[in-house]
Design an enzyme around this catalytic site. Structure first.
Site, PDB file in Angstrom:
ATOM      1  N   GLU A 168       0.801  -1.225   0.000  1.00  0.00           N
ATOM      2  CA  GLU A 168       0.000   0.000   0.000  1.00  0.00           C
ATOM      3  C   GLU A 168       0.839   1.283   0.000  1.00  0.00           C
ATOM      4  O   GLU A 168       0.723   2.118   0.891  1.00  0.00           O
ATOM      5  CB  GLU A 168      -0.950   0.006   1.203  1.00  0.00           C
ATOM      6  CG  GLU A 168      -1.912  -1.167   1.220  1.00  0.00           C
ATOM      7  CD  GLU A 168      -2.926  -1.080   2.362  1.00  0.00           C
ATOM      8  OE1 GLU A 168      -2.811  -0.167   3.208  1.00  0.00           O
ATOM      9  OE2 GLU A 168      -3.847  -1.918   2.410  1.00  0.00           O
ATOM     10  N   GLU A 366      -5.213  -8.866   1.085  1.00  0.00           N
ATOM     11  CA  GLU A 366      -5.762  -8.351   2.328  1.00  0.00           C
ATOM     12  C   GLU A 366      -7.227  -8.039   2.131  1.00  0.00           C
ATOM     13  O   GLU A 366      -7.606  -7.380   1.158  1.00  0.00           O
ATOM     14  CB  GLU A 366      -5.060  -7.050   2.741  1.00  0.00           C
ATOM     15  CG  GLU A 366      -4.453  -7.064   4.122  1.00  0.00           C
ATOM     16  CD  GLU A 366      -3.765  -5.748   4.436  1.00  0.00           C
ATOM     17  OE1 GLU A 366      -2.542  -5.675   4.224  1.00  0.00           O
ATOM     18  OE2 GLU A 366      -4.435  -4.818   4.877  1.00  0.00           O
TER      19      GLU A 366
END
Length: 463
Positions: A168, A366
């Site tokens: 991320e 995720e």
């Protein structure tokens, strides 16, 4: 009879965590300080209940037992990260041999239990010594990161075959340099762009080093993709969503997969005089060193509308110069996290990657549901988290539809195996398949953990 959703042969089922959120720090372990420990020492009040990153889930000490729990909850894969500051206490130079021994045994133990390790190099945890010289603001740190990545491939590449360069990366840009939510708590769009550019370059440099080794492994990047949905089909709303998509998703998706930055993003950055220093050699590295596969983290969409008001010309630049967040009536919410639950988003991401990014091999790395005060749902010593099971089923249904329509998805990893420390939120919301008693460190499998085992064993589930 119920419909049964079956996933492709050899589909990866597992979960994910990070070094900082799971390992802990111990006297004599040789770990250097990272920005989370540094920040906690400075401002502990910023962290929920003043719980910092030092003890966390203690996987550094309990990884062997924890891997047994992974097996009991149906894992054939597991994603974690290497702590840069644990391996290189100063960020470069001398290697911490205790870290080498720990990670090697950790990864080998996963393999012994037929769990494929997916290892990420950077998960928000800049070594404090390198942050002191600017962190990702400093081009030299790209070189240090490249050296670190090369060392990891050489030290563990015989055991680890699936690598990620970053987790991320947009988060450190937004929260550290625009929204003042994470260290170094700056509001500076020019620095945000520089940090984003250096991060994209660092990822490509790591890919370049990996490809030099000519192994049978693969290297990718993990991106949190939040589809930007316009409020309406009005031209202004559509344009606002397009710009939000360029900032939020395409800023790293395009250089990682296509080897170049999306033209709209470059145009806007130039318009606001935010272009970083760069050279053609660096752009060539980005062009030639794209990823082999993609990790997708999906939690929520972003709803966008055209701005209701004119931006203050004297205010610091933010991407919301071009759009407002739309608070859509009637949306399904996770009230504990304040996030929308929109299962179809996982399908829309699949179609976007299939149609616009060459249908690159990808996996969900995720997805999770954080809930506060889970003890409320405990019966006979076990947390009955049916809400989490329903959350996973709803998303898996749309993931399966995408696969049926040709999306090249090879796995589904949830956040997280054992309740973990969650940055500023510490342990406010719990995400695990396995409950953690923070006082005793005792682990107890939740109902979702047993359900996940059935999901793996049956390679699917009944609707």
């Amino acid at each position: 009879m119920s419909d049964i959703l079956t996933f492709p042969k050899d589909f990866y089922f597992g979960s994910a965590t990070s070094a900082t959120q799971s390992e802990g720090t111990y006297e004599g372990d040789g770990k250097g300080q990272d920005i989370w420990g540094k920040w906690f020492d400075m401002e502990p009040e910023k962290f929920y209940n003043e719980v910092g990153p030092y003890k966390t889930t203690t996987m550094y000490k309990h990884y062997k037992e924890d891997i047994q729990l992974l097996k009991q909850t149906g894992h054939n894969s597991f994603r974690t990260s290497i702590s840069w500051a644990r391996l290189f206490p100063e960020g470069h130079g001398e290697i911490n041999e205790k870290a080498v021994a720990y990670y090697r045994d950790y990864f080998e133990t996963l393999r012994k239990h037929d769990i494929e390790p997916f290892v990420n190099l950077f998960h928000f945890d800049m070594p404090a010594a390198l942050q002191d010289i600017g962190g990702w603001e400093n081009r030299k740190v790209v070189d240090y990161y490249t050296e670190y990545a090369k060392a990891c491939f050489e030290l563990f590449g015989d055991v680890v075959k699936k690598w990620f360069t970053f987790n991320e990366p947009i988060v450190q840009v937004e929260t550290g340099y625009l929204l003042q939510y994470q260290y170094p708590m700056k509001v500076d769009a020019a620095l945000a762009v520089k940090v984003g550019y250096h991060t994209a370059l660092a990822s490509a440099c790591a890919v370049k080093e990996f490809k030099k080794l000519d192994t049978d492994g693969k290297i990718g990047i993990v991106l949190n993709l939040s589809p930007a949905y316009p409020r309406s089909n009005n031209e202004a709303d559509m344009r606002a969503a397009e710009i939000a998509e360029a900032f939020q998703n395409k800023s790293f998706l395009d250089p990682a997969i296509k080897g170049e930055f999306t033209p709209l993003l470059v145009e806007l950055i130039k318009k606001h005089d935010l272009m970083p220093d760069y050279d053609e050699e660096d752009l060539d590295i980005i062009k030639k060193n794209t990823v082999d596969f993609l990790g997708v983290n999906y939690y929520q969409p972003v709803r966008i509308k055209a701005r209701d008001s004119v931006t203050n010309p004297d205010a610091p630049f933010l991407p919301t110069y071009y759009f407002d967040i739309y608070d859509m009536p009637g949306k399904k919410m996770n009230p504990y996290r304040g996030w929308e639950i929109y299962e179809k988003g996982i399908y829309d991401i699949a179609m976007n990657i299939k149609n616009d990014y060459g249908n690159i091999e990808r996996m969900i790395t995720e997805i999770g549901m954080g809930v506060q005060d889970e003890d409320r749902f405990k019966k006979d010593g076990m947390i009955e988290d049916d809400y989490r099971i329903d959350f996973y089923k709803g998303h898996l249904k749309w993931l399966h539809k995408g696969i049926e329509e040709g999306s090249n998805c090879v796995g589904y990893q949830v956040w997280t195996p054992i309740d973990c420390w969650s940055w500023l939120n510490a342990y406010k919301n719990r995400y695990g398949l396995i409950e953690l008693d923070l006082e005793t460190q005792e682990r107890t499998i939740k109902k979702s953990g047993y359900w996940f085992k059935d999901l793996h064993d049956n390679n699917g589930f009944e609707l």
